[in-house]
Scaffold this motif. Structure first.
Motif, mmCIF file in Angstrom:
data_model
loop_
_atom_site.group_PDB
_atom_site.id
_atom_site.type_symbol
_atom_site.label_atom_id
_atom_site.label_comp_id
_atom_site.label_asym_id
_atom_site.label_seq_id
_atom_site.Cartn_x
_atom_site.Cartn_y
_atom_site.Cartn_z
ATOM 1 N N LEU A 90 -2.074 75.575 7.366
ATOM 2 C CA LEU A 90 -0.912 76.103 8.059
ATOM 3 C C LEU A 90 -0.669 77.535 7.603
ATOM 4 O O LEU A 90 -0.839 77.849 6.428
ATOM 5 C CB LEU A 90 0.336 75.249 7.838
ATOM 6 N N ASN A 91 -0.313 78.395 8.552
ATOM 7 C CA ASN A 91 -0.082 79.786 8.190
ATOM 8 C C ASN A 91 1.380 79.991 7.796
ATOM 9 O O ASN A 91 2.217 79.087 7.890
ATOM 10 C CB ASN A 91 -0.511 80.733 9.309
ATOM 11 N N ASP A 92 1.705 81.201 7.372
ATOM 12 C CA ASP A 92 3.054 81.488 6.872
ATOM 13 C C ASP A 92 4.108 81.297 7.951
ATOM 14 O O ASP A 92 5.217 80.818 7.666
ATOM 15 C CB ASP A 92 3.115 82.923 6.338
ATOM 16 N N ARG A 93 3.774 81.662 9.171
ATOM 17 C CA ARG A 93 4.762 81.539 10.245
ATOM 18 C C ARG A 93 5.106 80.079 10.524
ATOM 19 O O ARG A 93 6.241 79.775 10.887
ATOM 20 C CB ARG A 93 4.258 82.225 11.519
ATOM 21 N N TYR A 94 4.140 79.182 10.341
ATOM 22 C CA TYR A 94 4.454 77.760 10.514
ATOM 23 C C TYR A 94 5.349 77.285 9.360
ATOM 24 O O TYR A 94 6.328 76.574 9.581
ATOM 25 C CB TYR A 94 3.176 76.926 10.577
ATOM 26 N N GLN A 95 5.016 77.670 8.138
ATOM 27 C CA GLN A 95 5.810 77.267 6.986
ATOM 28 C C GLN A 95 7.236 77.791 7.094
ATOM 29 O O GLN A 95 8.197 77.120 6.685
ATOM 30 C CB GLN A 95 5.153 77.767 5.699
ATOM 31 N N GLN A 96 7.402 78.990 7.661
ATOM 32 C CA GLN A 96 8.735 79.567 7.786
ATOM 33 C C GLN A 96 9.656 78.740 8.678
ATOM 34 O O GLN A 96 10.887 78.844 8.567
ATOM 35 C CB GLN A 96 8.625 80.997 8.334
ATOM 36 N N LEU A 97 9.086 77.921 9.553
ATOM 37 C CA LEU A 97 9.909 77.061 10.407
ATOM 38 C C LEU A 97 10.692 76.051 9.595
ATOM 39 O O LEU A 97 11.727 75.555 10.030
ATOM 40 C CB LEU A 97 9.033 76.319 11.423
ATOM 41 N N PHE A 98 10.188 75.749 8.369
ATOM 42 C CA PHE A 98 10.769 74.669 7.569
ATOM 43 C C PHE A 98 11.197 75.125 6.180
ATOM 44 O O PHE A 98 11.438 74.306 5.300
ATOM 45 C CB PHE A 98 9.754 73.523 7.439
ATOM 46 N N GLY A 99 11.315 76.442 5.999
ATOM 47 C CA GLY A 99 11.753 76.939 4.708
ATOM 48 C C GLY A 99 10.799 76.554 3.590
ATOM 49 O O GLY A 99 9.596 76.755 3.679
ATOM 50 N N LYS A 100 11.343 75.969 2.528
ATOM 51 C CA LYS A 100 10.540 75.598 1.359
ATOM 52 C C LYS A 100 10.118 74.121 1.361
ATOM 53 O O LYS A 100 9.660 73.598 0.340
ATOM 54 C CB LYS A 100 11.322 75.901 0.079
ATOM 55 N N ARG A 101 10.245 73.465 2.476
ATOM 56 C CA ARG A 101 9.831 72.059 2.547
ATOM 57 C C ARG A 101 8.321 71.954 2.313
ATOM 58 O O ARG A 101 7.525 72.710 2.875
ATOM 59 C CB ARG A 101 10.188 71.455 3.906
ATOM 60 N N LYS A 102 7.909 71.001 1.493
ATOM 61 C CA LYS A 102 6.499 70.795 1.171
ATOM 62 C C LYS A 102 5.891 69.863 2.220
ATOM 63 O O LYS A 102 6.193 68.666 2.250
ATOM 64 C CB LYS A 102 6.340 70.194 -0.225
ATOM 65 N N ILE A 103 5.053 70.418 3.089
ATOM 66 C CA ILE A 103 4.491 69.605 4.168
ATOM 67 C C ILE A 103 2.966 69.529 4.105
ATOM 68 O O ILE A 103 2.379 68.590 4.655
ATOM 69 C CB ILE A 103 4.937 70.127 5.546
ATOM 70 N N GLN A 104 2.310 70.502 3.491
ATOM 71 C CA GLN A 104 0.844 70.509 3.457
ATOM 72 C C GLN A 104 0.315 69.296 2.704
ATOM 73 O O GLN A 104 0.813 68.931 1.641
ATOM 74 C CB GLN A 104 0.329 71.786 2.806
ATOM 75 N N GLY A 105 -0.703 68.640 3.291
ATOM 76 C CA GLY A 105 -1.298 67.458 2.676
ATOM 77 C C GLY A 105 -0.597 66.163 3.029
ATOM 78 O O GLY A 105 -1.021 65.095 2.568
ATOM 79 N N LYS A 106 0.449 66.222 3.853
ATOM 80 C CA LYS A 106 1.196 65.019 4.227
ATOM 81 C C LYS A 106 1.011 64.712 5.709
ATOM 82 O O LYS A 106 0.851 65.635 6.516
ATOM 83 C CB LYS A 106 2.695 65.213 3.949
ATOM 84 N N PRO A 107 1.055 63.429 6.105
ATOM 85 C CA PRO A 107 1.084 63.099 7.535
ATOM 86 C C PRO A 107 2.349 63.677 8.156
ATOM 87 O O PRO A 107 3.403 63.764 7.508
ATOM 88 C CB PRO A 107 1.097 61.561 7.548
ATOM 89 N N ILE A 108 2.273 64.043 9.418
ATOM 90 C CA ILE A 108 3.367 64.771 10.048
ATOM 91 C C ILE A 108 4.686 64.009 10.016
ATOM 92 O O ILE A 108 5.749 64.599 9.785
ATOM 93 C CB ILE A 108 2.979 65.169 11.499
ATOM 94 N N LEU A 109 4.652 62.679 10.222
ATOM 95 C CA LEU A 109 5.901 61.932 10.247
ATOM 96 C C LEU A 109 6.495 61.732 8.854
ATOM 97 O O LEU A 109 7.702 61.499 8.726
ATOM 98 C CB LEU A 109 5.702 60.571 10.928
#
Length: 231
Positions: A90-109
């Motif tokens: 995921l690029n920075d612009r995608y991460q910015q949608l969710f602030g500091k939430r840790k999402i990489q490496g996790k299933p989307i739900l």
């Protein structure tokens, strides 16, 4: 030492057709033993793997270039790998949608539990299982910018594109898009203003029509009175 030596993709500059060329070899140096077990020589067996190595290096360079394009794209980009749609890239612009939430490496739900019941897992499953891309415009999504924030309705233009491996099997989904919440809200506000203006205009027309009708009725009554007086 009597121990064989194995070389993998050894780079050698060789002259071929009177030109120095880069070559790659897989090879082995194997001891040749006499009847007494002493080393009497070395056997060399080598395979020219230049074509394969150069092709792989080109593919790796292209993959690196594509990844760099994804990471620096002026829109949000991510990849969801496997049937569970796990965040891989995921690029920075995608991460910015969710602030500091840790999402990489996790299933989307699991990364974004507020998506449960909104149907996006079903869309992803369809793309993953059928290879049919999905493109959406002004799609409302209830998302939280931070894990502790209340989810809010936001709007996005985005696409889900299947990604294939060397066996032409889908292994991941490329997500590409951008947020259009401000644009959609402005458009909705404009449309509401236009509808309100149209309603006000219609009310004015109706009132004017009523006024004209009353005036016409009054005029007809006066004409009738004059007609009677003239008799």
């Amino acid at each position: 030492s009597k121990i064989p030596f194995f070389g993998n993709e050894l780079e050698i500059q060789m002259f071929k057709r009177e030109k120095q060329q880069q070559s790659f070899f897989d090879f082995v140096y194997h001891p040749l033993l006499d009847p007494d077990g002493a080393v009497s020589g070395i056997i060399l067996a080598a395979t020219d793997v230049t074509t394969q190595v150069i092709a792989r290096k080109r593919m790796e360079a292209q993959a690196t270039m594509v990844q760099n394009l994804f990471m620096t794209a002026p829109c949000f980009v991510c990849t969801l790998t496997g049937p569970d749609h796990i965040y891989e890239l995921l690029n920075d612009r995608y991460q910015q949608l969710f602030g500091k939430r840790k999402i990489q490496g996790k299933p989307i739900l699991k990364a974004l539990p507020e998506l449960e019941g909104q149907g996006f897992d079903t869309m992803l499953d369809k793309v993953y299982n059928t290879g049919e891309p999905y493109v959406g415009f002004d799609i409302p999504i209830t998302l939280a910018r931070y894990a502790t924030f209340v989810p809010e309705e936001r709007y996005f233009n985005f696409s889900y594109q299947p990604m294939y491996d060397e066996h032409e099997k889908i292994y991941s989904i490329l997500v590409f898009g951008y947020e259009v919440t401000d644009l959609v809200n402005a458009k909705n506000k404009y449309q509401e203003g236009q509808q309100l203006h149209a309603k006000e205009l219609e009310e004015k027309v109706q009132q004017r029509t009523l006024d004209l009708s009353e005036a016409n009725t009054e005029l007809q009554q006066r004409n009738e009175e004059l007609r009677r007086m003239n008799k």
